[in-house]
Design a protein around this motif. Structure first.
Motif, PDB file in Angstrom:
ATOM      1  N   LYS A 144     107.403 -36.780 -10.754  1.00 26.51           N
ATOM      2  CA  LYS A 144     106.036 -37.248 -10.465  1.00 26.51           C
ATOM      3  C   LYS A 144     105.144 -37.294 -11.698  1.00 26.51           C
ATOM      4  CE  LYS A 144     106.231 -36.379  -5.652  1.00 26.51           C
ATOM      5  NZ  LYS A 144     107.529 -35.670  -5.629  1.00 26.51           N
ATOM      6  N   ASP A 145     105.561 -36.645 -12.772  1.00 30.92           N
ATOM      7  CA  ASP A 145     104.687 -36.596 -13.942  1.00 30.92           C
ATOM      8  C   ASP A 145     105.470 -36.965 -15.205  1.00 30.92           C
ATOM      9  OD1 ASP A 145     103.010 -35.875 -16.091  1.00 30.92           O
ATOM     10  OD2 ASP A 145     102.013 -34.370 -14.850  1.00 30.92           O
ATOM     11  N   LEU A 146     105.011 -38.029 -15.843  1.00 30.85           N
ATOM     12  CA  LEU A 146     105.660 -38.565 -17.043  1.00 30.85           C
ATOM     13  C   LEU A 146     105.709 -37.573 -18.201  1.00 30.85           C
ATOM     14  CD1 LEU A 146     106.042 -41.856 -17.497  1.00 30.85           C
ATOM     15  CD2 LEU A 146     104.160 -41.535 -19.037  1.00 30.85           C
ATOM     16  N   ARG A 147     104.751 -36.670 -18.213  1.00 36.27           N
ATOM     17  CA  ARG A 147     104.666 -35.728 -19.341  1.00 36.27           C
ATOM     18  C   ARG A 147     105.880 -34.805 -19.407  1.00 36.27           C
ATOM     19  NH1 ARG A 147      98.450 -34.588 -17.993  1.00 36.27           N
ATOM     20  NH2 ARG A 147      99.400 -34.786 -15.947  1.00 36.27           N
ATOM     21  N   LEU A 148     106.544 -34.627 -18.244  1.00 36.83           N
ATOM     22  CA  LEU A 148     107.722 -33.748 -18.226  1.00 36.83           C
ATOM     23  C   LEU A 148     108.807 -34.236 -19.185  1.00 36.83           C
ATOM     24  CD1 LEU A 148     107.952 -33.126 -14.400  1.00 36.83           C
ATOM     25  CD2 LEU A 148     107.784 -31.339 -16.141  1.00 36.83           C
ATOM     26  N   PHE A 149     108.853 -35.545 -19.411  1.00 35.86           N
ATOM     27  CA  PHE A 149     109.901 -36.098 -20.275  1.00 35.86           C
ATOM     28  C   PHE A 149     109.774 -35.650 -21.726  1.00 35.86           C
ATOM     29  CE2 PHE A 149     109.905 -39.668 -17.054  1.00 35.86           C
ATOM     30  CZ  PHE A 149     111.124 -39.320 -16.512  1.00 35.86           C
ATOM     31  N   THR A 150     108.562 -35.325 -22.142  1.00 30.62           N
ATOM     32  CA  THR A 150     108.378 -35.006 -23.561  1.00 30.62           C
ATOM     33  C   THR A 150     107.994 -33.557 -23.813  1.00 30.62           C
ATOM     34  OG1 THR A 150     106.212 -36.008 -23.260  1.00 30.62           O
ATOM     35  CG2 THR A 150     107.824 -37.270 -24.492  1.00 30.62           C
ATOM     36  N   GLU A 151     107.837 -32.783 -22.735  1.00 31.02           N
ATOM     37  CA  GLU A 151     107.400 -31.398 -22.948  1.00 31.02           C
ATOM     38  C   GLU A 151     108.524 -30.481 -23.400  1.00 31.02           C
ATOM     39  OE1 GLU A 151     105.466 -30.610 -19.275  1.00 31.02           O
ATOM     40  OE2 GLU A 151     103.507 -31.252 -20.052  1.00 31.02           O
ATOM     41  N   ASN A 152     109.774 -30.924 -23.225  1.00 29.21           N
ATOM     42  CA  ASN A 152     110.935 -30.111 -23.640  1.00 29.21           C
ATOM     43  C   ASN A 152     111.038 -28.800 -22.902  1.00 29.21           C
ATOM     44  OD1 ASN A 152     112.680 -31.310 -25.262  1.00 29.21           O
ATOM     45  ND2 ASN A 152     111.814 -30.598 -27.197  1.00 29.21           N
ATOM     46  N   ASP A 153     110.628 -28.779 -21.660  1.00 29.58           N
ATOM     47  CA  ASP A 153     110.729 -27.557 -20.859  1.00 29.58           C
ATOM     48  C   ASP A 153     112.167 -27.438 -20.354  1.00 29.58           C
ATOM     49  OD1 ASP A 153     110.733 -25.609 -18.904  1.00 29.58           O
ATOM     50  OD2 ASP A 153     108.668 -26.059 -18.278  1.00 29.58           O
ATOM     51  N   ILE A 154     112.810 -26.367 -20.794  1.00 29.28           N
ATOM     52  CA  ILE A 154     114.233 -26.206 -20.496  1.00 29.28           C
ATOM     53  C   ILE A 154     114.503 -26.144 -18.991  1.00 29.28           C
ATOM     54  CG2 ILE A 154     114.407 -23.663 -20.605  1.00 29.28           C
ATOM     55  CD1 ILE A 154     116.695 -25.946 -22.556  1.00 29.28           C
ATOM     56  N   ARG A 155     113.535 -25.647 -18.216  1.00 30.96           N
ATOM     57  CA  ARG A 155     113.732 -25.557 -16.752  1.00 30.96           C
ATOM     58  C   ARG A 155     113.816 -26.945 -16.137  1.00 30.96           C
ATOM     59  NH1 ARG A 155     108.543 -22.033 -15.867  1.00 30.96           N
ATOM     60  NH2 ARG A 155     107.973 -23.662 -17.339  1.00 30.96           N
ATOM     61  N   PHE A 156     113.115 -27.893 -16.742  1.00 29.25           N
ATOM     62  CA  PHE A 156     113.172 -29.287 -16.273  1.00 29.25           C
ATOM     63  C   PHE A 156     114.473 -29.942 -16.752  1.00 29.25           C
ATOM     64  CE2 PHE A 156     112.243 -33.756 -17.527  1.00 29.25           C
ATOM     65  CZ  PHE A 156     112.080 -34.294 -16.256  1.00 29.25           C
ATOM     66  N   LEU A 157     114.763 -29.796 -18.046  1.00 30.22           N
ATOM     67  CA  LEU A 157     115.914 -30.491 -18.639  1.00 30.22           C
ATOM     68  C   LEU A 157     117.246 -30.008 -18.067  1.00 30.22           C
ATOM     69  CD1 LEU A 157     114.652 -30.549 -22.314  1.00 30.22           C
ATOM     70  CD2 LEU A 157     114.699 -32.450 -20.703  1.00 30.22           C
ATOM     71  N   LYS A 158     117.304 -28.723 -17.764  1.00 30.07           N
ATOM     72  CA  LYS A 158     118.540 -28.135 -17.229  1.00 30.07           C
ATOM     73  C   LYS A 158     118.988 -28.786 -15.925  1.00 30.07           C
ATOM     74  CE  LYS A 158     119.336 -23.293 -18.240  1.00 30.07           C
ATOM     75  NZ  LYS A 158     118.914 -21.961 -17.853  1.00 30.07           N
ATOM     76  N   GLN A 159     118.043 -29.335 -15.197  1.00 31.22           N
ATOM     77  CA  GLN A 159     118.398 -29.909 -13.882  1.00 31.22           C
ATOM     78  C   GLN A 159     119.231 -31.171 -14.023  1.00 31.22           C
ATOM     79  OE1 GLN A 159     114.946 -30.114 -11.235  1.00 31.22           O
ATOM     80  NE2 GLN A 159     113.934 -28.712 -12.653  1.00 31.22           N
ATOM     81  N   PHE A 160     119.331 -31.686 -15.250  1.00 36.24           N
ATOM     82  CA  PHE A 160     120.058 -32.946 -15.434  1.00 36.24           C
ATOM     83  C   PHE A 160     121.424 -32.763 -16.069  1.00 36.24           C
ATOM     84  CE2 PHE A 160     115.600 -33.777 -15.243  1.00 36.24           C
ATOM     85  CZ  PHE A 160     115.547 -34.812 -14.342  1.00 36.24           C
ATOM     86  N   ILE A 161     121.776 -31.510 -16.376  1.00 37.45           N
ATOM     87  CA  ILE A 161     122.997 -31.272 -17.144  1.00 37.45           C
ATOM     88  C   ILE A 161     124.235 -31.829 -16.449  1.00 37.45           C
ATOM     89  CG2 ILE A 161     124.560 -29.432 -17.933  1.00 37.45           C
ATOM     90  CD1 ILE A 161     122.121 -28.047 -19.049  1.00 37.45           C
ATOM     91  N   ARG A 162     124.252 -31.751 -15.126  1.00 41.73           N
ATOM     92  CA  ARG A 162     125.463 -32.227 -14.441  1.00 41.73           C
ATOM     93  C   ARG A 162     125.385 -33.681 -13.992  1.00 41.73           C
ATOM     94  NH1 ARG A 162     125.387 -27.097 -13.970  1.00 41.73           N
ATOM     95  NH2 ARG A 162     127.266 -26.037 -14.635  1.00 41.73           N
ATOM     96  N   ILE A 163     124.286 -34.350 -14.329  1.00 41.07           N
ATOM     97  CA  ILE A 163     124.169 -35.760 -13.947  1.00 41.07           C
ATOM     98  C   ILE A 163     124.530 -36.598 -15.167  1.00 41.07           C
ATOM     99  CG2 ILE A 163     122.590 -37.540 -13.101  1.00 41.07           C
ATOM    100  CD1 ILE A 163     120.791 -35.265 -12.104  1.00 41.07           C
ATOM    101  N   SER A 164     125.294 -37.657 -14.960  1.00 43.39           N
ATOM    102  CA  SER A 164     125.522 -38.498 -16.144  1.00 43.39           C
ATOM    103  C   SER A 164     125.523 -39.964 -15.742  1.00 43.39           C
ATOM    104  CB  SER A 164     126.827 -38.142 -16.822  1.00 43.39           C
ATOM    105  OG  SER A 164     127.874 -38.472 -15.951  1.00 43.39           O
TER     106      SER A 164
END
Ligand code: PHE
Length: 341
Positions: A321-341
């Motif tokens: 819902k928030d574009l800023r998440l893409f650039t904040e480098n918050d590991i809790r957000f980024l980790k959710q994509f590790i198994r998606i490719s």
């Protein structure tokens, strides 16, 4: 110390002994009756009497060192059976989880889009993020002082001649058209920049992917079918697309593309403000002006182009819902994509 003694001393220190057999070899080589140390004692006869005492001390120290090493290993191997030597840790314990990195959701989305277009023959072209006025504006039919330039608030690096951070990936269209001959079927993904206040829905740095298709007899129907194919591959066979008339200086006619996601889920209703439709990009038939600017025969060739925002598509795919998440480098957000490719 004599070099001979020094060499033997270094050898003894570095000598590796990993079993009883090697220990015996060590003993014979250095300490035994015909060993090297014994041989070195022979040097006593060759030196002057006043140096003898010093030499004797050194040789005795060497002998003691070799014997100490021998003893140490002898004790170590004393109780050794032929059982394999176990490592000093428990191999049956569960592994410590390793934190592997993963792809960023923007890269994942980009890769998915590229794969879909690759299947219908598109290749990849890249251009610089720092552009000149010609490639970003003028060749794309944005005349100087034309209000269309103001739709894209630009970061200028230099004025006269203008050097800027590209405001869209359409600049790569120009580079491709200048350097290649049709048929052209290419995608240009990359970062673009606009002077916009950062919010949940806008950022001054974002990503686009541009598509360009040029050949003989390319029509608007080809454009529409290509975009429908793409939308259905990405979002599912149930989605529909619609095109609303729009304006871009470099395409004629031009349209904005919306995807119908439906209104069944709460997320879809929110994202589409209750309409079910969401805009994903702009498109149109390449304006003959652009062909002429790039030296392509506008009588022989026609083509279409489209441009889409990657963040926007990633937001739809992963319900972000928030574009800023893409650039904040918050590991809790980024980790959710590790198994998606
Ligand atoms: N470059 C346009 C933009 O950034 C999008 C676009 C690309 C429109 C290609 C038409 C054709 O808004």
């Amino acid at each position: 110390m004599l070099p001979e003694i020094e060499n033997v001393k270094a050898e003894i220190i570095n000598y590796t002994i990993s079993n009883k057999k090697e220990l015996e070899e060590f003993r014979i080589k250095y300490i035994g009756q015909k060993g090297l140390i014994k041989e070195l004692f022979g040097l006593m006869k060759t030196v002057a009497p006043q140096q003898r005492k010093e030499l004797g001390l050194q040789l005795n120290a060497l002998k003691e060192m070799a014997e100490a090493k021998f003893k140490e290993y002898q004790e170590r191997f004393e109780n050794q059976t032929n059982e394999p030597i176990l490592p000093p840790y428990d191999l049956t314990l569960p592994v410590i989880p390793d934190s592997l990195g993963g792809l960023h959701p923007i890269s994942i989305t980009l890769n998915r889009i590229i794969r879909i277009f690759r299947n219908i023959g598109f290749d990849i072209s890249e251009g610089p993020e720092i552009e000149d006025d010609w490639h970003n504006f003028t060749a794309l039919n944005f005349p100087h002082n034309h209000p269309a330039r103001e739709m894209q608030d630009t970061f200028f690096i230099e004025k006269n001649p203008d050097i800027l951070l590209r405001t869209h990936t359409s600049s790569v269209q120009v580079r491709v058209l200048e350097s290649k001959h049709p048929p052209i079927r290419t995608l240009s993904p990359g970062r673009v920049y606009r002077n916009e206040a950062i919010s949940a829905r806008a950022h001054c740095i974002f990503h686009q992917i541009e598509g360009l298709f040029v050949d003989k007899n390319v029509s608007f129907a080809d454009l529409k079918q290509t975009l429908l194919y793409f939308a259905q591959e990405l979002f599912g066979k149930h989605v529909k697309i619609r095109m609303r008339p729009s304006f871009f200086p470099f395409t004629e006619p031009s349209a904005e593309v919306d995807v119908f996601l439906g209104t069944e889920t709460e997320a879809d209703r929110k994202l589409t403000k209750g309409t079910g439709w969401l805009e994903i990009g702009g498109c149109g038939m390449v304006d003959p002006y652009v062909f002429k600017a790039c030296g392509i025969d506008a009588e022989t060739y026609t083509g279409f182009a489209f441009g889409m925002g990657i963040e926007r598509i990633a937001m739809i795919l992963y319900q972000i819902k928030d574009l800023r998440l893409f650039t904040e480098n918050d590991i809790r957000f980024l980790k959710q994509f590790i198994r998606i490719s």
